[in-house]
Scaffold this motif. Structure first.
Motif, short mmCIF file in Angstrom:
data_model
loop_
_atom_site.label_atom_id
_atom_site.label_comp_id
_atom_site.label_asym_id
_atom_site.label_seq_id
_atom_site.Cartn_x
_atom_site.Cartn_y
_atom_site.Cartn_z
N SER A 169 -12.00 -2.80 3.62
CA SER A 169 -12.79 -2.10 2.60
C SER A 169 -14.23 -2.00 3.07
O SER A 169 -14.77 -2.94 3.66
N CYS A 170 -14.85 -0.86 2.80
CA CYS A 170 -16.26 -0.70 3.15
C CYS A 170 -17.11 -1.36 2.07
O CYS A 170 -16.64 -1.62 0.96
N GLY A 172 -19.48 -0.08 0.39
CA GLY A 172 -19.89 0.85 -0.65
C GLY A 172 -21.34 1.26 -0.49
O GLY A 172 -22.18 0.52 0.01
N CYS A 173 -21.65 2.48 -0.93
CA CYS A 173 -23.02 2.99 -0.87
C CYS A 173 -23.17 4.08 -1.93
O CYS A 173 -22.29 4.26 -2.77
N THR A 176 -20.26 6.43 -2.66
CA THR A 176 -19.04 5.93 -3.29
C THR A 176 -19.07 6.28 -4.78
O THR A 176 -19.92 5.80 -5.52
N ASP A 179 -15.16 2.82 -8.57
CA ASP A 179 -15.37 1.37 -8.56
C ASP A 179 -14.57 0.77 -7.41
O ASP A 179 -13.36 0.56 -7.50
N LEU A 180 -15.27 0.51 -6.31
CA LEU A 180 -14.60 0.08 -5.07
C LEU A 180 -13.90 -1.26 -5.25
O LEU A 180 -12.75 -1.44 -4.83
N THR A 184 -9.88 -1.77 -5.12
CA THR A 184 -9.31 -2.62 -4.08
C THR A 184 -8.41 -3.69 -4.69
O THR A 184 -7.32 -3.98 -4.18
N GLY A 203 -14.99 4.18 0.53
CA GLY A 203 -15.75 4.89 -0.48
C GLY A 203 -15.85 6.38 -0.27
O GLY A 203 -15.88 7.16 -1.23
N CYS A 204 -15.91 6.82 0.99
CA CYS A 204 -16.06 8.25 1.25
C CYS A 204 -15.55 8.57 2.65
O CYS A 204 -15.24 7.68 3.44
N GLY A 221 -12.36 7.99 -0.91
CA GLY A 221 -13.03 8.83 -1.89
C GLY A 221 -13.32 10.21 -1.33
O GLY A 221 -13.83 10.35 -0.22
N GLU A 242 -8.23 10.53 -9.52
CA GLU A 242 -8.40 9.10 -9.30
C GLU A 242 -7.41 8.26 -10.10
O GLU A 242 -6.89 7.25 -9.61
#
Length: 263
Positions: A169-170, A172-173, A176, A179-180, A184, A203-204, A221, A242
């Motif tokens: 998993s990244c 997030g930024c 995203t 809700d990461l 997950t 996230g992207c 995403g 989603e």
């Protein structure tokens, strides 16, 4: 005898028992454990021999050349246990000995996270170098279930044995748009029972595709409220709503034959 009263749920295992505790013939499913200074070389069956690098003497090397059905249980009392155990493997290579070696480590008075970190640092380097065929961890205050779970985690992280699903998993930024962490966790709850798979939640698509390069399946995403699904970097489903995406990920895993029901 304690070794003969393991939980009934422990199926398909081999018990390693000190030879001095075996009164008669060695039962099926049991391997005798010898100290390196005991008479393991004259034992006709497969033996497990506890050893450290300083005890790998010329005499022991000569005995190992004569007896191939030996599994070595490699411990260390050295302050730099990793270096000492690496020296053991290099000595084995020098003398063309190819016996299986189980890396053994015991830790006193460590919290669970410290136990995991210390064990991974000490043994993971050896596995990454291609040394070792198994792992045996123990620690004061650590129950067997936690030690076993840690062992499997180390083997999987060092690419020796895959026994559970691995998640990528990244962090997030701003790109995203879902809700990461929650997603997950949801993916994990649906797929935790699968073995040997890598599943990425990204996230992207900007950095996600590269970061999940070695993942088997990817949840990425694609915009506000939209998700794209990948298999081995190949886009399979695009712009899924989603709310349906986790279920569609499960369907994708089933479609390609990587799904099995939890036991």
């Amino acid at each position: 005898e304690q070794w003969n009263h393991l939980p009934s749920s422990w199926k398909g295992i081999i018990k390693v028992v000190p030879y001095t505790q075996i009164k008669d013939d060695v039962p099926a499913g049991v391997l005798p454990l010898f100290d390196v200074n005991q008479s393991w070389a004259s034992y006709s069956g497969t033996a497990v021999v506890a050893i450290t690098y300083p005890l790998l003497t010329g005499q022991v090397i000569s005995l190992l050349r004569k007896k191939e059905n030996v599994v070595l249980l490699l411990g260390s009392e050295n302050m730099n246990s990793t270096a000492e155990q690496r020296a053991f493997f290099m000595c084995m290579q020098k003398h063309s000995l190819e016996h299986p070696v189980i890396i053994q480590r015991h830790y006193n008075d460590l919290h669970q996270e410290d136990f995991q970190l210390k064990a991974a640092a000490d043994t993971g380097l050896l596995f990454l170098d291609g040394y070792g065929d198994g792992i045996c961890l123990s620690g004061s205050g650590q129950n067997s279930a936690f030690s076993i779970s840690t062992s499997f985690g180390i083997l999987q992280a060092s690419r020796v044995r895959f026994s559970k699903t691995e998640y990528i998993s990244c962090p997030g930024c701003g790109r995203t748009l879902f809700d990461l962490q929650k997603t997950t966790d949801e993916v994990r709850k649906k797929t935790y029972h699968l073995k040997g798979l890598k599943i990425a939640v990204m996230g992207c698509i900007v950095n996600g595709i590269g970061e999940m390069a070695d993942a088997d399946y990817g949840y990425v995403g694609a915009g506000l409220g939209r998700i794209s699904l990948y298999r081995k970097r190949e886009l399979i489903r695009k712009n899924i709503p989603e709310e349906n995406a986790v279920g569609e990920l499960v369907n994708l895993i089933k479609k390609f034959g990587d799904w099995h029901e939890s036991v």
